[in-house]
Design a protein around this motif. Structure first.
Motif, PDB file in Angstrom:
ATOM      1  N   GLU A 276      17.144  -0.135 -14.544  1.00  0.00           N
ATOM      2  CA  GLU A 276      17.380  -0.661 -13.191  1.00  0.00           C
ATOM      3  C   GLU A 276      18.419  -1.775 -13.232  1.00  0.00           C
ATOM      4  O   GLU A 276      19.336  -1.812 -12.393  1.00  0.00           O
TER       5      GLU A 276
ATOM      6  N   LYS B  18      16.900   1.518  -3.597  1.00  0.00           N
ATOM      7  CA  LYS B  18      15.601   1.708  -4.233  1.00  0.00           C
ATOM      8  C   LYS B  18      15.818   2.325  -5.601  1.00  0.00           C
ATOM      9  O   LYS B  18      16.674   3.203  -5.757  1.00  0.00           O
TER      10      LYS B  18
ATOM     11  N   THR C 256       7.438  -0.508   5.806  1.00  0.00           N
ATOM     12  CA  THR C 256       8.616  -1.364   5.634  1.00  0.00           C
ATOM     13  C   THR C 256       9.189  -1.699   7.007  1.00  0.00           C
ATOM     14  O   THR C 256      10.134  -1.061   7.462  1.00  0.00           O
TER      15      THR C 256
ATOM     16  N   GLU D 285       7.944   8.486 -11.037  1.00  0.00           N
ATOM     17  CA  GLU D 285       7.408   7.584 -10.004  1.00  0.00           C
ATOM     18  C   GLU D 285       7.689   8.118  -8.608  1.00  0.00           C
ATOM     19  O   GLU D 285       6.841   8.027  -7.709  1.00  0.00           O
TER      20      GLU D 285
ATOM     21  N   PRO E   9       1.748   1.653  -2.504  1.00  0.00           N
ATOM     22  CA  PRO E   9       2.101   1.068  -3.807  1.00  0.00           C
ATOM     23  C   PRO E   9       3.530   0.541  -3.813  1.00  0.00           C
ATOM     24  O   PRO E   9       4.457   1.194  -3.340  1.00  0.00           O
ATOM     25  N   GLY E  10       3.689  -0.677  -4.311  1.00  0.00           N
ATOM     26  CA  GLY E  10       5.012  -1.269  -4.427  1.00  0.00           C
ATOM     27  C   GLY E  10       5.544  -1.897  -3.159  1.00  0.00           C
ATOM     28  O   GLY E  10       6.611  -2.517  -3.175  1.00  0.00           O
ATOM     29  N   GLU E  11       4.827  -1.760  -2.030  1.00  0.00           N
ATOM     30  CA  GLU E  11       5.287  -2.332  -0.767  1.00  0.00           C
ATOM     31  C   GLU E  11       4.608  -3.681  -0.547  1.00  0.00           C
ATOM     32  O   GLU E  11       3.392  -3.801  -0.672  1.00  0.00           O
ATOM     33  N   HIS E  12       5.407  -4.694  -0.188  1.00  0.00           N
ATOM     34  CA  HIS E  12       4.863  -6.035  -0.006  1.00  0.00           C
ATOM     35  C   HIS E  12       4.980  -6.526   1.431  1.00  0.00           C
ATOM     36  O   HIS E  12       4.497  -7.607   1.750  1.00  0.00           O
TER      37      HIS E  12
ATOM     38  N   THR F 275       0.505   9.870  -2.916  1.00  0.00           N
ATOM     39  CA  THR F 275      -0.240   8.619  -2.744  1.00  0.00           C
ATOM     40  C   THR F 275      -1.469   8.810  -1.867  1.00  0.00           C
ATOM     41  O   THR F 275      -2.568   8.361  -2.201  1.00  0.00           O
TER      42      THR F 275
ATOM     43  N   ASP G 258       4.767   9.153  -5.904  1.00  0.00           N
ATOM     44  CA  ASP G 258       4.678   8.540  -4.570  1.00  0.00           C
ATOM     45  C   ASP G 258       4.330   9.557  -3.493  1.00  0.00           C
ATOM     46  O   ASP G 258       3.738   9.213  -2.472  1.00  0.00           O
TER      47      ASP G 258
ATOM     48  N   GLN H  39      13.725   4.086  -8.941  1.00  0.00           N
ATOM     49  CA  GLN H  39      12.472   4.633  -9.477  1.00  0.00           C
ATOM     50  C   GLN H  39      12.783   5.585 -10.616  1.00  0.00           C
ATOM     51  O   GLN H  39      13.873   6.177 -10.667  1.00  0.00           O
TER      52      GLN H  39
END
Length: 843
Positions: free
Chosen positions: A681, A699, A210, A705, A388-391, A712, A709, A701
């Motif tokens: 959420e 954040k 991030t 989850e 996972p989940g990071e763009h 991972t 994480d 979760q």
């Protein structure tokens, strides 16, 4: 070149004539080369990648370790990587050897900030921000994409608050609209002018999942983050990175910085006049390390695993090469007559070898191109598994120039590796062989080489299968560890009241309102407020003393919790009581400790009623009112973890004014519900926004989850080693099938004679299967000791696995044995169906 072009055209015609052979080889190579190229993409991006800066080789960092994040006191080993603002400024002024020396906030993760645009109706959102010195971008030799970057004037007290936005955030959040430059945004409720956009491709001073969206000057931090330590000489919180002048000798500069550090330490509250203090001051030093790759956080976090995956992928490629070499040997024997005719017509052996190597390298080249396609898809899958989940991970799945060059080099090397031996064997054709039957002139040397390749494949496959089993076993142990937590119908909502503009004096009312609002939602049973939660990547540790125990001090993690917190995460009380609603800021200070803390300090005696504190002079500040079971925080690998739980707003006696106490800020809510609530959420975001629009969700979760994480990397390793092991097994089975089938064809006459003399079908099948399984047994005889040696090198990456488990060993043996039986059964059945009359007629 004319001859090469002729060889190339002929090779293409030959490959076109045998489509089954060509497709099999290309698929094998594509998988082998593609797997290696995908792993190399990550290795290149994480371990070998230079910062997107001008002349990264001139960059150095003060420090050799990635300390986190804000610390005080001295380091026992004397090796400093974190520095106070005052120490940084003294080094900057007193070291003309640097063209520039920049300061950067420390920490593994950046600080979430709440940002709202100038549109009055825009909702704020939580993004990542990084605080840097005014010469930060200048140190890296960067130019803005638009607007301007920081200058020293932006990082001075009283200067207008400014920010630089990253190119990625500008594209993602504002669709590349250039009008945002010069506009005022609200960062943590403070007006900040966006003065520029960072250059495209710049992801900051370290590679993280991030990267920062906003860069802010260090001097804006006290106002924006409400932190008191920016100019505290006792607080070390900065990394330093500099660009040295050409010809600067590193060792003298390192000694000079170490002397400047010691001068800065003398100005702190730390007592260096005692003998122990003098010794520690003399040992305090700065180690200069190359910073061309940035601050090596991700490199340290992923380095060992990437090296392991590199070796694993290389073993798979060796299995693929052995498989292709076997196919080429079989094909070479089928072309024996052709080679004899060529030799009879005057072709020299070197000419034949060149022709065959051209075919091999052509195959590997096409396989390499297909491997790039496999590598692209594989890298995308790896990134999804690893992050996972990071763009916003600054790693591209598309092959870079380095990856393409690696694939080309690997393809050529592979072509030579699997093509050389078959080419030499096939080129040994004698002109007289063209007049003879191929069945009688096939040499035994070829058969032996094929068997050696199969044995090698079996040994390597066994090593990879056992490795896959061990990593699967390690992951299973990790995931099945009893963490003493309850995760069913639990949700983690990370928050940042500090970024929302709350002062410490406003927190009591805020926490009460959050509890009331969430309790009013149907289905919510418990609302826990805490500084951090189990199994998240965060920790806050203090040194603790106990009243009546002289010279006894131990470090322990400290968590501030609300009365419902223990129930919300499922931590059970063993003795005494929990934190209660009566433990207010003005009530007597109390603490709840875990079993490990109680045992470490008090042994088998009852800790209830004993008093502890954070310094020897304050060892009686807190009364222990309860003991809870040891639950797992941060990582299951952290055993005997000492923990102290304090009421959310009770302060340490040694703390200064409440306005400087950052420990009072909560970091998360834990919500326990009576049933799964899929829209939780959305409910959480609306509830917090109703309290304060600036109170955003950093954040969200489920508890499951969040725990998942933390596994991972282990999950990635386990899945990849299983995939590589399965691929190697498949290739080995194909290789064994090919050799066995070829053996049946070569021995057709012999089998026909045996059956004519009375041999039954069962006996023929047993003979062929026995030959196939014997090769695997020999491979196992090599693979078992090789596996025992290899395990020693990966033991540190396994959890509670110290050696090869007999179950894993037997499982790998069974899988490989079954594959061998299946691969040998089809040729064996074919051999048993040979008609003796037809076989003898061929003879």
């Amino acid at each position: 070149m004319t001859t090469f072009a002729q060889d190339l055209r002929y090779a293409l015609r030959q490959l076109k004539k045998t489509p089954a052979f060509t497709v099999t080889v290309l698929l094998t190579l594509a998988l082998g080369i593609g797997a290696n190229a995908a792993i190399f993409t990550l290795v290149n991006s994480i371990l070998l990648r230079s910062l997107p800066a001008a002349d990264p080789s001139a960059l150095v960092r003060g420090g050799a370790i990635n300390d986190c994040c804000v610390g005080s006191g001295w380091r026992n080993d004397g090796d400093y990587s974190l520095f106070s603002t005052e120490a940084y400024e003294e080094m900057k002024k007193g070291s003309p050897e640097f063209v520039e020396l920049a300061a950067i906030q420390a920490g593994f993760t950046f600080r979430p900030v709440t940002v709202r645009g100038d549109d009055p109706g825009a909702l704020p959102k939580s993004v990542m921000g990084e605080y840097v010195s005014g010469n930060y971008f200048r140190t890296f030799g960067l130019r803005p994409y638009a607007g301007r970057l920081f200058t020293d004037a932006d990082d001075t007290k009283g200067a207008p608050m400014t920010a630089v936005i990253s190119y990625a955030a500008w594209q993602r959040d504002f669709n590349g609209n250039p009008d945002i430059v010069g506009k005022t945004f609200w960062v943590n409720t403070k007006p900040v002018a966006i003065i520029g956009i960072a250059p495209k491709g710049f992801y900051g001073d370290r590679l993280v999942a991030t990267p920062p969206d906003y860069y802010l000057p260090i001097e804006t931090m006290p106002s924006i983050m409400n932190v008191p330590y920016v100019h505290d000489p006792n607080t070390n919180w900065l990394y330093i990175v500099g660009r040295v002048k050409p010809g600067t000798a590193p060792l003298p500069l390192q000694e000079k910085l170490s002397a400047q550090l010691r001068q800065a330490l003398l100005k702190t509250r730390i007592n260096f006049t005692s003998e122990a203090g003098k010794t520690k001051l003399a040992r305090s030093h700065v180690t200069l390390t190359p910073a061309g790759n940035g601050i090596m956080w991700m490199q340290e976090a992923y380095g060992a695993h990437l090296h392991l995956l590199t070796w694993t992928a290389a073993l798979v490629l060796l299995v693929a090469c052995a498989n292709v070499a076997n196919l080429l040997l079989v094909r070479g024997m089928a072309r024996k007559v052709e080679m004899s005719v060529r030799a009879a017509m005057g072709a020299g052996r070197d000419r034949l070898i060149r022709q065959l190597l051209t075919e091999s390298i052509l195959l590997s080249g096409i396989g390499g191109l297909l491997g790039l396609v496999v590598a692209y898809g594989g890298t995308r899958a790896l990134l999804a598994l690893a992050f996972p989940g990071e763009h916003g991970v600054p790693i591209e799945a598309a092959p870079s120039t380095a990856v393409i060059a690696f694939s080309i080099g690997l393809s050529v090397l592979t072509g030579l590796l699997f093509g050389l031996a078959p080419a030499f064997v096939a080129s040994r054709a004698e002109p007289a062989d063209v007049l003879r039957s191929g069945s009688r002139t096939t040499t035994g040397g070829t058969s032996k080489l094929q068997k050696v390749l199969v044995i090698t494949q079996a040994a390597l496959s066994f090593v990879l299968l056992v490795g896959a089993g061990l990593f699967a076993q390690s992951l299973r142990k990790l995931e099945n560890t009893d963490m003493k937590l309850e995760t069913r119908n639990r949700y983690i909502v990370h928050i940042n009241p500090q970024a929302a503009g709350y002062k410490q004096t406003q927190l009591e009312a805020l926490y009460r309102e959050m509890e009331d609002r969430f309790h009013a939602i149907p289905g919510i049973q418990k609302v826990g407020i805490t500084s951090y939660t189990p199994m998240e990547d965060n920790n806050n540790g203090w040194g603790w003393n106990a009243e009546g125990l002289l010279n006894v001090s131990h470090g322990a993690s400290v968590i501030r919790v609300s009365p419902e917190y223990f129930d919300s995460v499922g931590t059970k009380l063993l003795a005494g009581r929990n934190i209660g609603i009566g433990d207010t800021p003005t009530a007597p200070r109390v603490a709840v400790v875990n079993q490990s803390f109680a045992k470490k300090f008090f042994g088998d005696t009852n800790p209830i009623g004993r008093r502890i504190g954070t310094a020897e002079s304050h060892s009686g500040d807190y009364e222990i009112v309860g003991v809870v079971q040891d639950t797992t925080y941060t990582t299951v690998r952290w055993t005997d973890h000492l923990m102290v739980f304090l009421p959310t707003l009770q302060r340490v006696a040694t703390d200064g004014p409440i306005e400087d106490d950052l420990n009072l800020y909560a970091g998360a809510l834990v919500l326990q519900t009576d049933r799964p609530i899929h829209e939780m959420e959305t409910i959480a975001r609306r509830t917090l926004a109703a309290i304060n629009p600036n109170l955003t969700v950093v954040k969200f979760q489920t508890f499951d989850e969040q725990i998942a994480d933390r596994f991972t990397e282990e999950r990635l390793l386990s899945r990849l080693t299983m995939m590589f092991g399965g691929l190697a097994l498949l290739l080995a089975a194909i290789g064994l099938y090919g050799v066995t089938a070829y053996t049946v064809v070569r021995r057709t006459n012999e089998i026909g004679i045996r059956m004519a003399l009375g041999a039954d079908r069962g006996g023929v099948m047993a003979m062929i299967l026995r030959g196939a399984i014997l090769q695997v047994i020999i491979g196992l005889a090599i693979g078992v000791p090789a596996t025992l040696v290899c395990v020693r090198f990966v033991r540190s990456q396994l959890y509670q696995v110290t050696g090869v488990d007999p179950g894993v060993l037997l499982g790998a043996l069974a899988v490989l044995g079954l594959a061998a039986c299946v691969a040998g059964l089809v040729p064996a059945r074919r051999a048993a169906s040979i008609n003796p009359v037809e076989a003898l007629r061929i003879e």
